[in-house]
Enzyme design. Sequence first.
Site, PDB file in Angstrom:
ATOM      1  N   ASN A  54     -13.170 -14.808  -0.820  1.00 13.42           N
ATOM      2  CA  ASN A  54     -12.403 -13.816  -1.116  1.00 13.42           C
ATOM      3  C   ASN A  54     -12.779 -13.188  -2.659  1.00 13.42           C
ATOM      4  O   ASN A  54     -13.299 -13.866  -3.431  1.00 13.42           O
ATOM      5  CB  ASN A  54     -11.046 -13.940  -1.039  1.00 13.42           C
ATOM      6  CG  ASN A  54     -10.338 -15.103  -2.122  1.00 13.42           C
ATOM      7  OD1 ASN A  54     -10.959 -16.134  -2.192  1.00 13.42           O
ATOM      8  ND2 ASN A  54      -9.233 -14.799  -2.640  1.00 13.42           N
ATOM      9  N   ASN A  57      -9.446  -7.643  -6.608  1.00 17.52           N
ATOM     10  CA  ASN A  57      -9.779  -6.365  -7.388  1.00 17.52           C
ATOM     11  C   ASN A  57      -8.239  -6.057  -8.190  1.00 17.52           C
ATOM     12  O   ASN A  57      -7.148  -6.185  -7.305  1.00 17.52           O
ATOM     13  CB  ASN A  57     -10.135  -5.330  -6.576  1.00 17.52           C
ATOM     14  CG  ASN A  57     -10.396  -4.022  -7.279  1.00 17.52           C
ATOM     15  OD1 ASN A  57      -9.577  -3.323  -7.713  1.00 17.52           O
ATOM     16  ND2 ASN A  57     -11.754  -3.885  -7.664  1.00 17.52           N
ATOM     17  N   ALA A  58      -8.273  -5.558  -9.333  1.00 19.02           N
ATOM     18  CA  ALA A  58      -7.100  -5.304 -10.018  1.00 19.02           C
ATOM     19  C   ALA A  58      -6.225  -4.313  -9.284  1.00 19.02           C
ATOM     20  O   ALA A  58      -4.919  -4.246  -9.520  1.00 19.02           O
ATOM     21  CB  ALA A  58      -7.460  -4.735 -11.467  1.00 19.02           C
ATOM     22  N   TYR A  60      -5.573  -4.456  -6.094  1.00 13.83           N
ATOM     23  CA  TYR A  60      -5.186  -5.114  -4.938  1.00 13.83           C
ATOM     24  C   TYR A  60      -5.612  -4.747  -3.614  1.00 13.83           C
ATOM     25  O   TYR A  60      -6.089  -5.306  -2.620  1.00 13.83           O
ATOM     26  CB  TYR A  60      -3.787  -5.472  -4.980  1.00 13.83           C
ATOM     27  CG  TYR A  60      -3.386  -6.302  -6.109  1.00 13.83           C
ATOM     28  CD1 TYR A  60      -3.553  -7.606  -6.254  1.00 13.83           C
ATOM     29  CD2 TYR A  60      -2.408  -5.470  -7.240  1.00 13.83           C
ATOM     30  CE1 TYR A  60      -3.027  -8.341  -7.367  1.00 13.83           C
ATOM     31  CE2 TYR A  60      -1.867  -6.431  -8.377  1.00 13.83           C
ATOM     32  CZ  TYR A  60      -2.342  -7.582  -8.229  1.00 13.83           C
ATOM     33  OH  TYR A  60      -1.840  -8.268  -9.275  1.00 13.83           O
ATOM     34  N   CYS A  65     -11.350 -10.015   1.892  1.00 16.47           N
ATOM     35  CA  CYS A  65     -10.944 -11.235   2.158  1.00 16.47           C
ATOM     36  C   CYS A  65     -12.349 -12.131   2.508  1.00 16.47           C
ATOM     37  O   CYS A  65     -13.411 -11.316   2.676  1.00 16.47           O
ATOM     38  CB  CYS A  65     -10.396 -11.188   3.493  1.00 16.47           C
ATOM     39  SG  CYS A  65      -8.745 -10.407   3.452  1.00 16.47           S
ATOM     40  N   GLU A  67     -13.237 -13.801   5.251  1.00 18.36           N
ATOM     41  CA  GLU A  67     -13.693 -13.681   6.343  1.00 18.36           C
ATOM     42  C   GLU A  67     -14.460 -12.461   6.620  1.00 18.36           C
ATOM     43  O   GLU A  67     -15.701 -12.114   7.302  1.00 18.36           O
ATOM     44  CB  GLU A  67     -12.524 -13.614   7.400  1.00 18.36           C
ATOM     45  CG  GLU A  67     -11.537 -14.792   7.366  1.00 18.36           C
ATOM     46  CD  GLU A  67     -10.467 -14.932   6.400  1.00 18.36           C
ATOM     47  OE1 GLU A  67      -9.370 -15.398   6.986  1.00 18.36           O
ATOM     48  OE2 GLU A  67     -10.561 -14.239   5.358  1.00 18.36           O
ATOM     49  N   CYS A 107      -5.804 -13.133   8.134  1.00 17.96           N
ATOM     50  CA  CYS A 107      -4.897 -12.043   8.172  1.00 17.96           C
ATOM     51  C   CYS A 107      -4.947 -11.056   9.383  1.00 17.96           C
ATOM     52  O   CYS A 107      -6.212 -11.422  10.121  1.00 17.96           O
ATOM     53  CB  CYS A 107      -4.796 -11.404   6.742  1.00 17.96           C
ATOM     54  SG  CYS A 107      -6.397 -10.285   6.676  1.00 17.96           S
TER      55      CYS A 107
END
Length: 161
Positions: A54, A57-58, A60, A65, A67, A107
Amino acid sequence: MSESIDAFEAGNITVKSLMDKARTAARQSYSPYSAFAVGAALLLKDGSVITGTNFENASYGLTLCAETVAVATANTAGHLAHIRAIAICGGKFDEDRFIGHDIIYPCGRCRQVLNEAAEIGHYDIMVYCGSAEGSEIEPHRLSTLLPHSFGPKNLTSPKND
């Protein structure tokens, strides 16, 4: 769990060794905001392995991810249709060690990305979900983690047949 994944024509790769590669990738996680490191290891049809971790980043919303990073890397190498299995593990990472024993799962976004690869490769990918320190691993078929999926098959036009 150390049985061979021989159904994938992958030589001597075991579930444990695939999970170990995911754990090694997780150690490279860039997760300064959550401190939740995730690693993924894709097993390809030829037995090779591609990893991802993963990348936060600031903002979000731009976080990637593990995967998705691994699948994009497989695609860049021309192997999107060759994915046969993925091992995923993660947890809080502190002072070069994982904390926690909970199994993690991909997810919804990652399940959808994996579904695209599965449809392109005509293969129901095995998804091995594990705990960060490796004490537990659960095997699942992608189709059980994402039932009634939407993908390329739903976008086929009668004109293109």
